[in-house]
Design an enzyme around this catalytic site. Structure first.
Site, PDB file in Angstrom:
ATOM      1  N   HIS A 246      -3.440   4.344   4.901  1.00 34.92           N
ATOM      2  CA  HIS A 246      -4.519   3.351   5.005  1.00 34.92           C
ATOM      3  C   HIS A 246      -5.817   3.912   4.420  1.00 34.92           C
ATOM      4  O   HIS A 246      -6.483   3.287   3.605  1.00 34.92           O
ATOM      5  CB  HIS A 246      -4.722   2.953   6.467  1.00 34.92           C
ATOM      6  CG  HIS A 246      -5.962   2.153   6.693  1.00 34.92           C
ATOM      7  ND1 HIS A 246      -6.102   0.862   6.233  1.00 34.92           N
ATOM      8  CD2 HIS A 246      -7.138   2.461   7.294  1.00 34.92           C
ATOM      9  CE1 HIS A 246      -7.307   0.408   6.566  1.00 34.92           C
ATOM     10  NE2 HIS A 246      -7.949   1.363   7.203  1.00 34.92           N
TER      11      HIS A 246
ATOM     12  N   ARG B 142       0.868  -1.174   0.000  1.00 31.54           N
ATOM     13  CA  ARG B 142       0.000   0.000   0.000  1.00 31.54           C
ATOM     14  C   ARG B 142       0.904   1.222   0.000  1.00 31.54           C
ATOM     15  O   ARG B 142       1.479   1.571   1.030  1.00 31.54           O
ATOM     16  CB  ARG B 142      -0.855  -0.055   1.267  1.00 31.54           C
ATOM     17  CG  ARG B 142      -2.005   0.919   1.325  1.00 31.54           C
ATOM     18  CD  ARG B 142      -2.564   0.969   2.737  1.00 31.54           C
ATOM     19  NE  ARG B 142      -1.745   1.804   3.582  1.00 31.54           N
ATOM     20  CZ  ARG B 142      -1.513   1.621   4.885  1.00 31.54           C
ATOM     21  NH1 ARG B 142      -2.033   0.595   5.510  1.00 31.54           N
ATOM     22  NH2 ARG B 142      -0.757   2.449   5.569  1.00 31.54           N
TER      23      ARG B 142
ATOM     24  N   TYR C  21       3.936   5.254  11.565  1.00 33.87           N
ATOM     25  CA  TYR C  21       4.319   3.871  11.880  1.00 33.87           C
ATOM     26  C   TYR C  21       5.216   3.189  10.850  1.00 33.87           C
ATOM     27  O   TYR C  21       5.582   2.051  11.022  1.00 33.87           O
ATOM     28  CB  TYR C  21       3.062   3.013  12.118  1.00 33.87           C
ATOM     29  CG  TYR C  21       2.005   3.120  11.025  1.00 33.87           C
ATOM     30  CD1 TYR C  21       2.146   2.425   9.829  1.00 33.87           C
ATOM     31  CD2 TYR C  21       0.876   3.913  11.195  1.00 33.87           C
ATOM     32  CE1 TYR C  21       1.188   2.513   8.829  1.00 33.87           C
ATOM     33  CE2 TYR C  21      -0.094   4.016  10.198  1.00 33.87           C
ATOM     34  CZ  TYR C  21       0.066   3.308   9.028  1.00 33.87           C
ATOM     35  OH  TYR C  21      -0.879   3.409   8.041  1.00 33.87           O
TER      36      TYR C  21
END
Ligand SMILES: Cc1ncc(C[n+]2csc(CCOP(=O)(O)OP(=O)(O)O)c2C)c(N)n1
Ligand SMILES: [Mg+2]
Lengths: 357, 329
Positions: free
Chosen positions: A261, A257, A270
């Protein structure tokens, strides 16, 4: 009483197209060059569709959007391997597959913009609604696959989910049942390495997701999900098996990805830029372009034309979205029951009176 | 440090409650999806993993049943897990663990085993999210004996109630009104303190009509009370805070005083917790009523997508209209 090996398993990985656009001649099927051009065109279209949604979101014209950038090869290859008679059971990051199956782009925009009409699909398209509760859709893949089998249809159910969703019980229950009933199902994991902020290593101690198929007596394969040829081969094999009574298959398509998100997320909290850069090199879109160029199928002029086509198509979707008149309050109540019960009639009438002042 | 206060949002107060209690009690653990490195999708666990490490602040696999099942095992054997459901709309996979085990372990083991666990769940509408991110399912849990159900409406209560919840020896469902997570700040003491479970607060005193609510609807009732005041109607706002145990004395006392009541909640009207409040008013205050009790609630439908959530959610004007209906009866 001896101690013997009662089960051993091997999990294969398939790669055909390398990072420089070179293919493994032995593994590469005979593709019509027009089909390969169509692969590329579709990837470019859905990437433009995705980018536009992100832009609209920043301008306050779109709700939360789950980007697919980096995952286009899986979506295009699968959609193009499917027939109209096959069913699609999406999770929530399959807008590319959905558009290519014939759901209008503006409808998908409308859903994520928060309009109920975004769930009105054209008649005849075999597609489940988007499944936001993670993993719930896996079971429907087994159920639709069983239905197709019981009705003797030479068709398959193709169900999608993310790497994170393989931790939900539904995933295991779905594949287990599909294995028991030998359903006409193709399970496709879009392993994009992350479930929001949780990396795959915290999701499972298994080395691969494909190997989980062994536990349920189902064939499983891992493919390079950024290699559109490999995905197409694996999905085509699995579809063939599903349609002809061979039972279900689990495909783990390894991808990444590249975006957040969703538009509500900040991936920099993160994961490192270096990690993203390492995957950017494997981006499926330029990778196929390299192949096309190396084979004399592509040039800058064609790229420019395609970009123009993509822009025009995407703009038309935005226009159609924004031309939709406001929804009437009835839209909240209309589809609760076959026949609206009296207490809902009352609530609807009260709301209409309030809205109409 | 003692005596210090800071102006915090509800989300920060929730985080501070966990931080303070984790400092005091090494058996308190935090677990859930994205609660560690990410600090929670609403940042309600922000900074905890840095202070307490990944053994006490645990990013779990993506499985709600798994999170609650793990917590039952941890809680039964000496820990006090604080589990997060990322949204209340995603609690369904965990219902079996919650209903079949967490809520009845004390009963089934004749008190030998208990489940001192807190389940934190952002609930409710108002943030324009995708599907399944707006639900208020309190009545499911209120019709399942064995849980405590707590819903703060402001930062001070959020911290004090959550600390009480973490000290409870029974499972507590802690519903966080996500719509007002960051809507305003309030002074909150730096040290750990408790607001007892089972006590409602009179958030605004009045004489003519009682507006009874919890969580984010308390704010809506405050706004309605202001409008009503201008029109010469004195409304009392009761913030139940804790739905089980329920502070009957406070809301019945208010209704006995005012003789009129409006119950407000976001969940669908039919069989919502408002129905229980009305039933108790009938049982304990019927002869004091001047008018039928009104309910202002969500519709008996699926929570709509973002465009129409405003139409779905109870609002100030609906509460004002309901209050006036009781006045004009
Ligand atoms: C049952 C459930 N729990 C939690 C969520 C919140 N949530 C939405 S997407 C997501 C991560 C999904 O990860 P993955 O399955 O890998 O799919 P990806 O988003 O990477 O495509 C989470 C936790 C949800 N939608 N449903
Ligand atoms: Mg993922």
């Amino acid at each position: 009483m001896p101690r013997t090996t009662v089960y051993e398993a091997v999990t294969q990985r398939l790669e055909i197209l390398d990072l420089d656009g070179q293919v493994d001649a032995e593994l590469m099927p005979e593709f019509d060059p027009n089909k390969i051009l169509e692969f590329y065109r579709n990837m470019v279209l859905i990437r433009a569709f995705d980018n536009k949604a992100l832009k609209l979101q920043r301008q306050g014209r779109m709700g939360t959007w789950p980007p697919i950038q980096g995952q286009e090869a899986i979506q295009v290859a699968t959609a193009m391997a499917m027939e109209d008679s096959d069913w699609l059971i999406p999770a929530f990051r399959e807008q590319g597959v959905m558009v290519l199956r014939g759901i209008p782009g503006h409808t998908i925009y409308a859903y994520w913009a928060g309009d109920e009409r975004g769930s009105e699909f054209p008649d005849g398209i075999r597609c489940f609604p988007i499944a936001v509760p993670v993993g719930s859709q896996w079971q429907h893949g087994a159920g639709v696959g069983l239905s197709l089998k019981l009705r003797g249809e030479q068709a398959a159910a193709v169900v999608f989910g993310g790497d994170g969703s393989t931790s939900e019980g539904d995933f295991h229950e779905g594949i287990n049942a599909a294995g028991v009933f030998k359903t006409n199902t193709v399970f496709v994991i879009q392993n994009n390495q992350w479930a929001i902020s949780v990396p795959l290593s915290k999701q499972t101690a298994s080395q691969t997701l494909a190997q989980k198929a062994h536990a349920y007596g189902v064939p499983g394969i891992q493919v390079d999900g950024n290699d559109i040829f490999a995905v197409h081969v694996a999905v085509t094999e699995a579809l063939e098996r599903a349609r002809t009574g061979g039972g279900p298959t689990l495909i783990e398509a390894e991808t990444y990805r590249l975006g957040d998100h969703t538009t509500a997320d900040d991936a920099s909290r993160y994961r490192s830029d270096e990690e993203v850069d390492q995957w950017r090199v494997k981006d499926p879109v330029p990778r196929l372009r390299k192949y096309l160029e190396a084979n004399g199928l592509w040039d800058d002029e064609r790229e420019k034309n395609l970009e123009g086509e993509a822009r025009k198509w995407v703009d038309a979707q935005v226009e159609a979205l924004e031309a939709m008149p406001p929804q009437p309050p009835e839209a909240i109540f209309e589809y609760m029951y076959d026949k609206m019960p009296p207490h809902l009639e009352e609530q609807m009438a009260a709301l209409k009176a309030e809205v109409e002042g | 440090m003692s005596g210090q206060r800071q102006r915090l949002t509800i989300a920060q107060a929730v985080r501070d409650a966990m931080r303070d209690e984790m400092r005091l009690d090494p058996t308190v653990l935090v677990l859930g999806e994205d609660v560690g490195v990410d600090g929670g999708v609403f940042r309600a666990t922000d900074g905890l993993i840095e202070e307490f490490g990944p053994e006490r602040v645990i990013d779990t696999p993506l499985a709600e049943s798994g999170i609650i099942g793990l917590s039952v095992g941890l809680a039964a054997t000496g820990f006090r897990p604080v589990a997060e459901m990322q949204f209340m709309g995603f609690v369904y996979p965990a219902i079996n663990q919650l209903f079949s085990h967490a809520a009845r372990m004390r009963n089934r083991t004749r008190g030998r085993m208990t489940i001192p666990m807190v389940v934190r769940m952002p609930y409710g509408g108002g943030i324009h999210p995708p599907e399944h991110h707006s639900e208020s399912y309190e009545s499911l849990f209120l019709n399942t004996p064995g849980f405590k159900v707590v819903v703060p409406s402001n930062p001070y209560d959020a911290k004090g109630l959550l600390i009480s919840a973490m000290r409870s020896n029974d499972p507590v469902l802690f519903m966080e009104p996500k719509r007002i997570y960051r809507a305003f700040r309030e002074e909150v003491p730096d040290e750990a303190y408790t607001v007892p479970l089972g006590s409602a607060s009179v958030a605004h005193t009045g004489d003519d009509v009682s507006l009874i609510a919890w969580g984010s609807m308390t704010r809506v009732c405050h706004d309605a009370a202001e409008v009503l005041a201008v029109q010469g109607i004195s409304a009392e706002v009761i913030d139940l805070r804790s739905l089980n145990p329920l502070d009957r004395d406070t809301f019945i006392g208010s209704v006995v005083k005012t003789g009129r009541a409006v119950v407000v909640h976001e969940a669908p009207k039919t069989n919502g917790f408002g129905a229980e409040i009305v039933a108790q008013i009938n049982e304990y205050a019927l002869m004091h009523l001047e008018a039928p009790v009104q309910r202002v609630c969500g519709f008996d439908t699926v929570f709509p997508l973002a465009h129409m959530e405003k139409l779905y959610l109870p609002n100030r004007d609906r509460v004002v209209a309901a209050a006036k209906k009781t006045m004009e009866f």
